[in-house]
Design an enzyme around this catalytic site. Structure first.
Site, mmCIF file in Angstrom:
data_model
loop_
_atom_site.group_PDB
_atom_site.id
_atom_site.type_symbol
_atom_site.label_atom_id
_atom_site.label_comp_id
_atom_site.label_asym_id
_atom_site.label_seq_id
_atom_site.Cartn_x
_atom_site.Cartn_y
_atom_site.Cartn_z
ATOM 1 N N LYS A 1 0.859 -1.194 0.000
ATOM 2 C CA LYS A 1 0.000 0.000 0.000
ATOM 3 C C LYS A 1 0.890 1.237 0.000
ATOM 4 O O LYS A 1 1.540 1.553 0.984
ATOM 5 C CB LYS A 1 -0.918 0.025 1.226
ATOM 6 C CG LYS A 1 -2.130 0.842 0.920
ATOM 7 C CD LYS A 1 -2.631 1.842 1.894
ATOM 8 C CE LYS A 1 -1.845 2.889 2.516
ATOM 9 N NZ LYS A 1 -1.773 4.154 1.751
ATOM 10 N N GLY B 1 6.883 4.843 8.164
ATOM 11 C CA GLY B 1 6.083 6.055 8.264
ATOM 12 C C GLY B 1 6.295 6.714 9.607
ATOM 13 O O GLY B 1 7.328 6.520 10.254
ATOM 14 N N SER B 2 5.299 7.452 10.036
ATOM 15 C CA SER B 2 5.434 8.235 11.262
ATOM 16 C C SER B 2 5.386 7.327 12.493
ATOM 17 O O SER B 2 4.775 6.257 12.472
ATOM 18 C CB SER B 2 4.312 9.264 11.338
ATOM 19 O OG SER B 2 3.071 8.597 11.338
ATOM 20 N N THR B 3 6.014 7.775 13.548
ATOM 21 C CA THR B 3 6.022 6.996 14.795
ATOM 22 C C THR B 3 4.605 6.842 15.335
ATOM 23 O O THR B 3 4.237 5.773 15.840
ATOM 24 C CB THR B 3 6.965 7.667 15.815
ATOM 25 O OG1 THR B 3 8.297 7.611 15.276
ATOM 26 C CG2 THR B 3 6.953 6.967 17.152
ATOM 27 N N ALA B 4 3.773 7.891 15.196
ATOM 28 C CA ALA B 4 2.406 7.818 15.740
ATOM 29 C C ALA B 4 1.628 6.683 15.074
ATOM 30 O O ALA B 4 1.006 5.852 15.761
ATOM 31 C CB ALA B 4 1.700 9.157 15.533
ATOM 32 N N GLU C 1 9.819 1.064 10.516
ATOM 33 C CA GLU C 1 10.840 2.081 10.200
ATOM 34 C C GLU C 1 10.159 3.423 10.404
ATOM 35 O O GLU C 1 9.305 3.818 9.609
ATOM 36 C CB GLU C 1 11.324 1.948 8.753
ATOM 37 C CG GLU C 1 11.999 0.638 8.427
ATOM 38 C CD GLU C 1 13.419 0.524 8.976
ATOM 39 O OE1 GLU C 1 13.872 1.423 9.716
ATOM 40 O OE2 GLU C 1 14.070 -0.487 8.668
ATOM 41 N N GLU D 1 10.234 15.779 15.057
ATOM 42 C CA GLU D 1 10.653 15.627 13.663
ATOM 43 C C GLU D 1 9.871 16.632 12.807
ATOM 44 O O GLU D 1 8.647 16.544 12.713
ATOM 45 C CB GLU D 1 10.352 14.197 13.197
ATOM 46 C CG GLU D 1 10.818 13.924 11.793
ATOM 47 C CD GLU D 1 10.496 12.498 11.339
ATOM 48 O OE1 GLU D 1 9.357 12.048 11.543
ATOM 49 O OE2 GLU D 1 11.389 11.849 10.773
ATOM 50 N N GLY E 1 2.920 4.187 13.372
ATOM 51 C CA GLY E 1 3.646 2.939 13.640
ATOM 52 C C GLY E 1 3.218 2.302 14.955
ATOM 53 O O GLY E 1 3.072 1.082 15.048
ATOM 54 N N CYS F 1 13.903 10.526 6.844
ATOM 55 C CA CYS F 1 13.901 10.026 8.224
ATOM 56 C C CYS F 1 15.288 10.127 8.849
ATOM 57 O O CYS F 1 15.413 10.193 10.061
ATOM 58 C CB CYS F 1 13.390 8.588 8.259
ATOM 59 S SG CYS F 1 14.278 7.521 7.125
#
Ligand code: NAD
Length: 466
Positions: free
Chosen positions: A166, A219-222, A241, A367, A224, A275
């Site tokens: 995706k 993608g973003s930590t949130a 990641e 970030e 993830g 990143c």
């Protein structure tokens, strides 16, 4: 189907416009995958995977090499697609397409070397096997659409899995083209499918699908964290990641001219949407002023403009909404220490910006994912380590020093997955890549890339007669 009745609403439409961020023109409209379509894709992938895993390793390798050759033949086309959908400078986009090709070749070369082991035991024989997982879901971000897709796609296929990818809503075109090239190169139908669409619909459907064995999320930590929680329901394998806030640590004994000349690329490449961006520049106090003097002309001479021009080093940000987010980190009131130029008119441009900040400031902690760095002075090695590690992230970082012992001490002390000394290089397809702390979980690339898409099975065979 009832549960899916409201999945297409204003937030999750039936289709997504793909916009050229340098011109704001719509260059394509792509249908958004629904949950039932995602479900059907996983079932097709499962069927294709069974046949793929049964092939001789050499046959799988040959097919992946054909796919790599197809990518190579269409390198220019793929690179220009990346320029148009992501606004990347053409030089960078060529590297990205080449990286996807290289990954496919590297993974193909690993297939016949993915061997198990024989372990000495009493009373029999003990052997281990690496078995494919099944269907792997890959959820990719928009910042490096092609390489990041390939980092998971290539080793997952090589290890005998099927892949359902995706791509990000804003950048589905190179992924869709890669899937066409895979089919044209002879990969089995259903083995590699691309499902464009919304994260909370198509992405979520894959993450929760019982037929998916592993999720690779970049993608973003949130997001993830949410994906990791969802994977816990049926103990799905997961590689994450995520974000970063990486330091660029410049000691007084460094070659300051070289360090200053290299620094702009480390936070301006890909317009800072990287990143691994070294967005916290930590400089030893005794050379702080001198370093800023050297940094200013280097930042200002970074070439910003038309991504299709080979001389361009920095293009636009991905979208208007993202530009607003980047802007929110730069206080209107405080003057920037260094500010570059940005084109006027159409396009989501934002100038290179360097701010003098305190380590507790929001811009120094979160970030930004734009061409914005902070500079912070430090006194000595201890303070450099403390500042470098004072973050929830741990993806990458750079050290500039001429002292080998210090370089080694610092390399061990900084908590990050990818460090470079007197360089900003982070990504090589043959070396492992991934984050400490909230920058991620697991590693991609490198010698362990294929094994990450397998289960290890241990079998004991008795040699006893009774
Ligand atoms: P994002 O988290 O917004 O989206 C990433 C992907 O997840 C997209 O395809 C999106 O559609 C999908 N998604 C969103 N919500 C979802 C959900 N609920 N379920 C399933 N999928 C969902 O990130 P982004 O803005 O596209 O990318 C930028 C981020 O990616 C930055 O934080 C950057 O640091 C990170 N990144 C990390 C690496 C790395 O290797 N560590 C590499 C590149 C980017």
């Amino acid at each position: 189907m009832h549960a899916y009745a409201n999945e297409h609403d204003d937030a999750h439409p039936h289709q997504h416009d793909v916009v050229n961020p340098a011109t704001e023109e719509i260059i394509a409209t792509v249908p958004a995958t629904s949950r039932p379509e995602a479900d059907a894709a996983v079932r097709r992938a499962a069927t294709a995977q069974q046949r793929w895993a049964a092939l001789a390793p050499g046959d799988r390798a040959r097919q992946l090499r054909r796919f790599a050759a197809a990518v190579d033949e269409h390198l220019e086309e793929l690179a220009h697609l990346e320029v148009r959908e992501a606004g990347h400078p053409i030089g960078n986009a060529r590297w990205e397409a080449g990286n996807a090709r290289d990954l496919l070749e590297y993974a193909a070369g690993g297939i016949e070397r993915l061997t198990g082991s024989q372990i000495p035991v009493a009373g029999g024989l003990d052997v281990t096997f690496h078995e494919p997982l099944g269907v792997v879901a890959v959820i990719a971000p928009w910042n490096f659409p092609m390489p990041i897709a390939a980092w998971a796609l290539a080793p997952a296929l090589a290890a005998g899995n099927a892949v359902v990818l995706k791509p990000a809503e804003t950048t589905p075109l190179t992924a869709l083209r890669l899937a066409e090239l895979a089919l044209a190169a002879g990969l089995p139908d259903g083995l590699f499918q691309v499902l464009p669409g919304a994260g909370p619909v198509a992405g979520d459907a894959l993450v929760r699908h019982p037929g998916v064995a592993k999720v690779v999320f970049t993608g973003s930590t949130a997001v993830g964290k949410r994906i990791m929680a969802a994977c816990a329901d049926d103990v799905k394998r997961v590689t994450l990641e995520l974000g970063g806030k990486s330091p660029n640590i410049v000691f007084a004994d460094a070659d300051l001219e070289r360090a200053a000349a290299a620094a702009p690329g480390s936070f301006l490449d890909n317009t800072g949407q990287d990143c691994c961006a070294r967005s916290r520049i930590l400089v030893q106090r005794e050379v702080y002023d001198r370093f800023l003097q050297l940094l200013e002309p280097a930042v200002k001479s970074f070439v910003v403009g038309d991504p299709a021009d080979p001389a361009t080093q920095m293009g636009p940000l991905i979208s208007a909404a993202h530009r607003e987010r980047v802007r929110s980190y730069v206080p209107e009131s405080a003057p920037a220490a260094i500010r570059g130029e940005a084109p006027a008119g159409k396009g989501y441009w934002y100038p290179a910006t360097v701010l003098e900040a305190g380590p507790g400031d929001r811009v120094a902690r979160e970030e930004v994912f734009g061409p914005v760095a902070v500079v912070i002075p430090f006194e000595d090695e201890d303070e450099a380590v403390r500042l470098a590690n004072d973050t929830a992230y741990g993806l990458s970082g750079s050290l500039w020093t001429r002292d080998v012992s210090r370089a080694l001490r610092m390399s061990r002390a900084v908590a990050a997955g990818n460090l470079s000394v007197n360089s900003h290089s982070s990504v090589r397809y043959w070396t492992p890549f991934g984050g400490f702390k909230q920058s991620g979980l697991g590693r991609e690339l490198g010698p362990g890339a294929l094994a990450a898409f397998t289960e290890t099975k241990n079998v004991f065979i008795s040699t006893q007669e009774d």
